[in-house]
Enzyme design. Structure first.
Site: not given
Ligand code: NDP
Length: 444
Positions: A126, A166
């Site tokens: 990572k 991510d």
């Molecule tokens: P994105 O950046 O596309 O989206 C993240 C979302 O979560 C956004 O809506 C963001 O809000 C919100 N968010 C982020 N940090 C916080 C916080 N501290 N408090 C509240 N809301 C928060 O990321 P992903 O969708 O890609 O990833 C989401 C999760 O899934 C993570 O844990 C990631 O590690 C996991 N994951 C992702 C994969 C992937 O293929 N993308 C694969 C496997 C796991 P805002 O828009 O305001 O930033």
């Protein structure tokens, strides 16, 4: 003191300033106790646990870049290459101000077992940076990504370490990083996944994590004589995972009534309008207030609150530790049946235990969000073959992989007398394969 407890103590002492890492190791080691107890002598002699909790290497570097006003900034870049016993290191790059070594280590550690569960030949790693892409111009993001890659390129490669997206790292960031890698290394290779379709990306990779989450949730419900059809579903997040989880949930007959971002959340009793959500988040990169402004049925609330809405299925898809013990109690009293993690470690240890004690089906992220990395591995296969598969082909393989993960974690839990404990099943199934490969490869 038993072997697991000894190693846990060492991890806590050595990594005292990294609570998320300690949390992840505690969850995994506690739940693989039955396997460790059955193999204690061999594992101790070969220091399997001490070796698996220690990354192969941790790379930390300076990332200087210049903003649109000519001001220079410095961020910190990280890549933790955790374990390559079963394949090249593989795992995303997180760009978020909260990033520090402990976050990258927790994610890298989890990634080892997740990647193992996919059944594909990929090791765990990572990376990321404390850079915040939010509010930056495209040129500033490019400047950061190029500077980040000008150091990272020394340590990665198609057969060595293959990073991906991510939080904060989407198609735009991957594109800038890939361009810089190609220029510095002089090779055109599948060194990153999540690439654009015009330069080696895979169809269905964008959708994969969210779709995979719903495929495994559906497999679980079907195994218990139920289905997603007609279920009320609450989702947190409004990013890559959340958007495609909502889309697939709707395709499978569920009604998703919430989503959220880091400032607030939406309750939309008529069901989330995915096209509108995509427009707000993927195109305009705007806040959810814009969603509420454009849709009559939607209520916008500041802060946190999706878990207060009555539902059958809860899908945390935003970030770590976003579902705590109070949220778990509210969900249980509202009659939730399934909690499946789309994000990495979104449920605190206390909340997970509470849900399990109350007989809620709980799918841990390392199993339920593995569809993203599995499809990244399919992207690697297509790059190696220099071929592109159709959307249906990739999506079909993804569905098969998720159903297989469900079967494997369910059987592993049963085998050790923990039927229905998918946390235990996922950790055991993921661990056994990696441990076997490490034992076969000797002390290295
Ligand atoms: P994105 O950046 O596309 O989206 C993240 C979302 O979560 C956004 O809506 C963001 O809000 C919100 N968010 C982020 N940090 C916080 C916080 N501290 N408090 C509240 N809301 C928060 O990321 P992903 O969708 O890609 O990833 C989401 C999760 O899934 C993570 O844990 C990631 O590690 C996991 N994951 C992702 C994969 C992937 O293929 N993308 C694969 C496997 C796991 P805002 O828009 O305001 O930033």
């Amino acid at each position: 003191m038993g072997y697991v407890d000894e190693v846990l103590e060492q991890v806590k002492v050595k990594n005292a300033a990294e609570p998320e890492f300690i949390q992840a190791v505690t969850e995994v080691l506690n739940s693989i106790r039955p396997v460790v107890d059955a193999n204690e002598e061999k594992y101790r002699k070969e220091a399997i646990l001490e070796r698996i909790v220690e990354p192969d290497r941790q790379i930390k570097f300076r990332v200087p870049w210049v903003d649109d006003k000519g001001q220079a900034h410095v961020n910190i870049g990280y890549r933790v290459q955790y374990n390559n016993a079963i394949g090249p290191y593989k795992g995303g790059l997180r760009l978020h101000p909260s990033v520090y070594l402990g976050i990258i280590k927790f994610l890298g550690f989890e990634q080892i077992f997740k990647n193992s569960l996919t059944g594909l030949p990929i090791g765990g790693g990572k990376g990321g940076s404390d850079f915040d892409p939010k509010g930056k111009s495209d040129r500033e993001v490019m400047a950061f990504c190029q500077s980040f890659m000008s150091e990272l390129y020394k340590y990665i490669g198609a057969d060595e370490d293959v990073p991906a997206g991510d939080i904060g790292t989407g198609a735009r960031e991957i594109g800038y990083m890939f361009g810089m890698y190609k220029k510095l290394n002089g090779t055109y290779e599948g060194v990153l996944t999540g690439k654009g379709l015009s330069y080696g990306g895979s169809l269905a990779r964008t959708e994969a994590t969210g779709y995979g989450l719903l495929y495994i949730t559906d497999a679980l419900l079907k195994d218990h004589g139920d289905s997603l059809n007609g279920k009320t579903i609450v989702v947190s997040g409004a990013g890559n995972v959340a958007i495609y989880a909502i889309q697939k949930a709707q395709q499978l007959g569920g009604k998703v009534v919430t989503c959220s971002d880091s400032t607030g959340w939406i309750y939309d009793p008529e069901g989330i309008d995915v096209a509108l959500l995509k427009e707000v988040k993927e195109v305009k990169r705007a806040r959810l207030t814009e969603y509420a402004a454009a849709r009559k049925s939607a209520e916008y609330h500041e802060g946190k609150g999706v878990w207060t809405i009555k539902c059958d299925v809860a899908l945390p898809c935003a970030t770590q530790n976003e579902l705590d013990i109070d949220d778990a109690k509210t969900l249980v009293s509202n009659g939730v049946k399934v909690v499946a993690e789309g994000a990495n470690m979104p449920t605190t240890l206390e909340a997970t235990e509470y849900l399990q004690k109350n007989n809620i089906f709980f799918l841990p992220g390392k199993a339920s969000n593995a569809g993203g990395v599995a499809t990244s591995a399919l992207e690697m296969s297509q790059n190696s073959e220099r071929l592109s598969w159709t959307f249906e082909e990739v999506d079909g393989k993804l569905k098969g992989i998720m159903e297989n993960i469900y079967k494997n974690i369910s059987e592993a839990a049963k085998k050790y007398g923990r039927e229905g404990d998918y946390v235990c099943g996922a950790n055991i199934a993921g661990f056994e394969k990696v441990a076997e490969a490490m034992l076969a490869q000797g002390i290295c």
